[in-house]
Design a protein around this motif. Structure first.
Motif, PDB file in Angstrom:
ATOM      1  N   GLY A   1       9.530  45.136  34.719  1.00  0.00           N
ATOM      2  CA  GLY A   1       9.172  46.511  34.423  1.00  0.00           C
ATOM      3  C   GLY A   1       9.638  47.003  33.079  1.00  0.00           C
ATOM      4  O   GLY A   1       9.003  47.879  32.474  1.00  0.00           O
ATOM      5  N   TYR A   2      10.743  46.450  32.567  1.00  0.00           N
ATOM      6  CA  TYR A   2      11.270  46.951  31.296  1.00  0.00           C
ATOM      7  C   TYR A   2      10.460  46.453  30.106  1.00  0.00           C
ATOM      8  O   TYR A   2      10.635  46.961  29.002  1.00  0.00           O
ATOM      9  N   PHE A   3       9.589  45.475  30.283  1.00  0.00           N
ATOM     10  CA  PHE A   3       8.795  44.982  29.161  1.00  0.00           C
ATOM     11  C   PHE A   3       8.018  46.108  28.494  1.00  0.00           C
ATOM     12  O   PHE A   3       7.956  46.197  27.267  1.00  0.00           O
ATOM     13  N   VAL A   4       7.408  46.970  29.291  1.00  0.00           N
ATOM     14  CA  VAL A   4       6.651  48.091  28.741  1.00  0.00           C
ATOM     15  C   VAL A   4       7.587  49.174  28.213  1.00  0.00           C
ATOM     16  O   VAL A   4       7.381  49.717  27.127  1.00  0.00           O
ATOM     17  N   THR A   5       8.630  49.485  28.971  1.00  0.00           N
ATOM     18  CA  THR A   5       9.585  50.505  28.527  1.00  0.00           C
ATOM     19  C   THR A   5      10.189  50.134  27.181  1.00  0.00           C
ATOM     20  O   THR A   5      10.334  50.982  26.296  1.00  0.00           O
ATOM     21  N   GLY A   6      10.541  48.862  27.017  1.00  0.00           N
ATOM     22  CA  GLY A   6      11.135  48.420  25.761  1.00  0.00           C
ATOM     23  C   GLY A   6      10.208  48.572  24.580  1.00  0.00           C
ATOM     24  O   GLY A   6      10.662  48.820  23.452  1.00  0.00           O
ATOM     25  N   MET A   7       8.901  48.460  24.806  1.00  0.00           N
ATOM     26  CA  MET A   7       7.935  48.663  23.735  1.00  0.00           C
ATOM     27  C   MET A   7       7.693  50.140  23.465  1.00  0.00           C
ATOM     28  O   MET A   7       7.485  50.568  22.324  1.00  0.00           O
ATOM     29  N   LEU A   8       7.748  50.960  24.518  1.00  0.00           N
ATOM     30  CA  LEU A   8       7.478  52.385  24.363  1.00  0.00           C
ATOM     31  C   LEU A   8       8.572  53.113  23.599  1.00  0.00           C
ATOM     32  O   LEU A   8       8.285  54.027  22.808  1.00  0.00           O
ATOM     33  N   ILE A   9       9.819  52.726  23.820  1.00  0.00           N
ATOM     34  CA  ILE A   9      10.941  53.474  23.258  1.00  0.00           C
ATOM     35  C   ILE A   9      10.866  53.598  21.735  1.00  0.00           C
ATOM     36  O   ILE A   9      11.003  54.703  21.194  1.00  0.00           O
ATOM     37  N   PRO A  10      10.670  52.507  20.965  1.00  0.00           N
ATOM     38  CA  PRO A  10      10.597  52.684  19.504  1.00  0.00           C
ATOM     39  C   PRO A  10       9.409  53.525  19.065  1.00  0.00           C
ATOM     40  O   PRO A  10       9.432  54.076  17.949  1.00  0.00           O
ATOM     41  N   LEU A  11       8.386  53.643  19.907  1.00  0.00           N
ATOM     42  CA  LEU A  11       7.186  54.378  19.519  1.00  0.00           C
ATOM     43  C   LEU A  11       7.300  55.881  19.744  1.00  0.00           C
ATOM     44  O   LEU A  11       6.452  56.635  19.267  1.00  0.00           O
ATOM     45  N   ILE A  12       8.317  56.330  20.468  1.00  0.00           N
ATOM     46  CA  ILE A  12       8.411  57.754  20.793  1.00  0.00           C
ATOM     47  C   ILE A  12       9.638  58.415  20.173  1.00  0.00           C
ATOM     48  O   ILE A  12       9.979  59.541  20.532  1.00  0.00           O
ATOM     49  N   VAL A  13      10.303  57.732  19.255  1.00  0.00           N
ATOM     50  CA  VAL A  13      11.485  58.301  18.599  1.00  0.00           C
ATOM     51  C   VAL A  13      11.227  58.402  17.102  1.00  0.00           C
ATOM     52  O   VAL A  13      10.381  57.690  16.559  1.00  0.00           O
ATOM     53  N   PRO A  14      11.944  59.284  16.393  1.00  0.00           N
ATOM     54  CA  PRO A  14      11.835  59.333  14.940  1.00  0.00           C
ATOM     55  C   PRO A  14      12.232  58.008  14.302  1.00  0.00           C
ATOM     56  O   PRO A  14      13.051  57.261  14.842  1.00  0.00           O
ATOM     57  N   VAL A  15      11.676  57.732  13.149  1.00  0.00           N
ATOM     58  CA  VAL A  15      11.818  56.418  12.539  1.00  0.00           C
ATOM     59  C   VAL A  15      13.255  56.103  12.136  1.00  0.00           C
ATOM     60  O   VAL A  15      13.665  54.932  12.145  1.00  0.00           O
ATOM     61  N   ASP A  16      14.026  57.108  11.785  1.00  0.00           N
ATOM     62  CA  ASP A  16      15.397  56.877  11.316  1.00  0.00           C
ATOM     63  C   ASP A  16      16.445  57.097  12.400  1.00  0.00           C
ATOM     64  O   ASP A  16      17.617  57.340  12.091  1.00  0.00           O
ATOM     65  N   THR A  17      16.070  57.019  13.652  1.00  0.00           N
ATOM     66  CA  THR A  17      17.044  57.157  14.733  1.00  0.00           C
ATOM     67  C   THR A  17      18.121  56.087  14.602  1.00  0.00           C
ATOM     68  O   THR A  17      17.804  54.891  14.548  1.00  0.00           O
ATOM     69  N   PRO A  18      19.399  56.461  14.492  1.00  0.00           N
ATOM     70  CA  PRO A  18      20.467  55.451  14.358  1.00  0.00           C
ATOM     71  C   PRO A  18      20.469  54.485  15.539  1.00  0.00           C
ATOM     72  O   PRO A  18      20.239  54.872  16.685  1.00  0.00           O
ATOM     73  N   LEU A  19      20.744  53.223  15.256  1.00  0.00           N
ATOM     74  CA  LEU A  19      20.695  52.199  16.284  1.00  0.00           C
ATOM     75  C   LEU A  19      21.749  52.425  17.363  1.00  0.00           C
ATOM     76  O   LEU A  19      21.508  52.169  18.542  1.00  0.00           O
ATOM     77  N   TRP A  20      22.942  52.890  16.971  1.00  0.00           N
ATOM     78  CA  TRP A  20      23.976  53.138  17.968  1.00  0.00           C
ATOM     79  C   TRP A  20      23.563  54.271  18.909  1.00  0.00           C
ATOM     80  O   TRP A  20      23.834  54.243  20.116  1.00  0.00           O
ATOM     81  N   MET A  21      22.871  55.259  18.346  1.00  0.00           N
ATOM     82  CA  MET A  21      22.402  56.385  19.151  1.00  0.00           C
ATOM     83  C   MET A  21      21.336  55.924  20.142  1.00  0.00           C
ATOM     84  O   MET A  21      21.338  56.334  21.316  1.00  0.00           O
ATOM     85  N   LEU A  22      20.449  55.069  19.677  1.00  0.00           N
ATOM     86  CA  LEU A  22      19.426  54.521  20.551  1.00  0.00           C
ATOM     87  C   LEU A  22      20.047  53.676  21.652  1.00  0.00           C
ATOM     88  O   LEU A  22      19.601  53.712  22.803  1.00  0.00           O
ATOM     89  N   THR A  23      21.085  52.938  21.313  1.00  0.00           N
ATOM     90  CA  THR A  23      21.775  52.105  22.308  1.00  0.00           C
ATOM     91  C   THR A  23      22.364  52.965  23.425  1.00  0.00           C
ATOM     92  O   THR A  23      22.204  52.657  24.614  1.00  0.00           O
ATOM     93  N   VAL A  24      23.044  54.037  23.050  1.00  0.00           N
ATOM     94  CA  VAL A  24      23.628  54.943  24.049  1.00  0.00           C
ATOM     95  C   VAL A  24      22.542  55.521  24.949  1.00  0.00           C
ATOM     96  O   VAL A  24      22.696  55.593  26.182  1.00  0.00           O
ATOM     97  N   ALA A  25      21.424  55.926  24.350  1.00  0.00           N
ATOM     98  CA  ALA A  25      20.339  56.522  25.122  1.00  0.00           C
ATOM     99  C   ALA A  25      19.716  55.514  26.082  1.00  0.00           C
ATOM    100  O   ALA A  25      19.379  55.854  27.217  1.00  0.00           O
ATOM    101  N   ILE A  26      19.555  54.271  25.629  1.00  0.00           N
ATOM    102  CA  ILE A  26      18.969  53.239  26.491  1.00  0.00           C
ATOM    103  C   ILE A  26      19.875  52.943  27.679  1.00  0.00           C
ATOM    104  O   ILE A  26      19.408  52.805  28.815  1.00  0.00           O
TER     105      ILE A  26
END
Length: 415
Positions: free
Chosen positions: A135-160
């Motif tokens: 199930g995460y295959f699709v979620t993993g693809m969707l996440i980068p597509l719905i966030v601003p381009v310069d979202t810090p990687l550490w911030m994205l990690t916490v959110a995931i």
């Protein structure tokens, strides 16, 4: 020792049994399982969860590639000026430099999304001794597509971590969650780090790190990087043509700009019977209905120019379909078979309310003019209730057809 022999030893001999779920996930990702059932009645089908997830990822790949070009293009026009009414096959957009810049921004987001998310999935599968679902295959693809381009990687990690653990694993994993995981992650980012999720600089690559003096020298002050919805909420009229908005030559979350590619993706999901056309169509009807209501309010003179909500209310009702993340949310998130309504009538109600509420939030909440995320999450919560009353209504109708003069208690009938 080959993969098949290793898997056999784990299953039959119990050696390293704690790693069975992780090893099986890797093995079935590379090979088709050759196990067959020998008893009971079964229906043979060509689809499984892995094939279903793959079918959803296929229409997302062109959107991801387009996003890479658009990231570079948005930075280019922020520095050198805006080129309006550009054709879809313009060389100004499909430029290798644009693609390389976008790739350097999006690929790290994609890698973090899959490494962190799948790592958590494997961890929970290992400690709970169950299979790793796809199930995460699709979620993993969707996440980068719905966030601003310069979202810090550490911030994205916490959110995931938050989205996967709190949004899915605590409910039992894939198929048991009540909220769309990708939108749960997006909502966490928005409420935990609002300055990184809104404003007129987060949508342009590199703009956050640069100082205002440097940006002024690069002529960025002459072109705002805010989204169309952000500008409309502030009472501005941005100089984007309908074709630019439809093609996607606009700033925004990287995968949500091209309505054309999203539309093609929606057609593909309907053709493969993975996405519900009832949800998509009813959401569009709901959005158009709310947009028409607001247009009528303006036309009747109840809201005058200069009022707080005038610009968004006066936006042509059909334009709401091609600006912001409405199209992307409806096609790829509202149709999530786990969190959406399951009954046919429930899908019509569920989709209509998503579209209706999305436009309502856009107009009445200028601080957050993109309402589709909150609308979908809200209806995710109410989708079981919608299905409950649809089923109860069907039971009552059938009982009345059986014996019209007899009054039945639905609860007693179910027992």
């Amino acid at each position: 020792m080959g993969l098949k022999e290793k898997l056999h030893n784990i299953k039959e001999k119990g050696k390293d049994k704690k790693w069975l779920s992780a090893f099986s996930a890797f093995h079935t990702f590379l090979y088709t399982p050759n196990e067959t059932t020998h008893s009971g009645g079964h229906i043979k089908g060509a689809d499984d969860l892995k094939r279903t997830m793959t079918a959803v990822i296929i229409p997302l790949i062109p959107i991801l590639i387009f996003a890479m070009f658009n990231v570079g293009y948005q930075q280019h026009i922020a520095i050198h000026g805006y080129q309006a009414n550009m054709g879809f096959f313009s060389g100004e957009f499909w430029n290798l430099d644009n693609f390389l810049l976008g790739a350097t921004k999006l690929i790290p987001l994609l890698l973090v999304s899959y490494v962190v998310g799948l790592g958590i999935e494997v961890f929970f599968a290992t400690i709970n001794n169950h299979e790793v679902e796809e199930g995460y295959f699709v979620t993993g693809m969707l996440i980068p597509l719905i966030v601003p381009v310069d979202t810090p990687l550490w911030m994205l990690t916490v959110a995931i971590v938050f989205g996967v653990v709190i949004g899915k694993e605590v409910f039992g994993g894939t198929g048991m969650n009540i909220l769309n995981p990708a939108l749960t992650i997006r909502a966490f980012l928005f409420f935990a780090y609002p300055t990184w999720m809104s404003g007129d600089k987060v949508w342009i690559a590199g703009a956050v790190e640069r100082s205002k003096e440097i940006l002024a020298g690069a002529h960025l002050d002459a072109f705002s990087g805010e989204t169309i919805l952000g500008g409309l909420a502030g009472g501005k009229h941005l100089a984007y043509s309908v074709t630019d908005m439809f093609y996607g030559f606009i700033p925004g979350s990287v995968g949500e700009t091209s309505t054309l590619l999203i539309l093609l993706g929606g057609i593909y999901l309907i053709y493969t019977k993975i996405g519900s056309w009832r949800i998509m169509l009813s959401a569009v009807i709901g959005a158009l209905t709310m947009g028409l209501i607001f247009n009528s309010v303006v036309n009747e003179g109840w809201i005058v120019e200069g009022s707080k909500f005038y610009t968004l209310m006066n936006t042509p009702f059909w334009e709401h379909l091609i600006i912001g993340g409405f199209a992307f949310g409806v096609v790829f998130m509202a149709t999530d078979p786990v969190t959406a309504s399951q009954t046919n009538r429930g899908k019509w109600i569920y989709g209509f309310l998503i579209g209706f509420i999305s436009i309502m939030i856009r107009v009445f909440n200028p601080a957050y003019p993109e309402g589709v995320m909150l609308a979908i999450l809200l209806m995710n919560v109410f989708s079981p209730t919608i299905d409950h009353y649809v089923i109860a209504s069907n039971i009552k109708k059938r009982l009345k057809r059986l014996k019209p003069k007899t009054v039945y208690n639905v609860k007693e009938y179910r027992k």
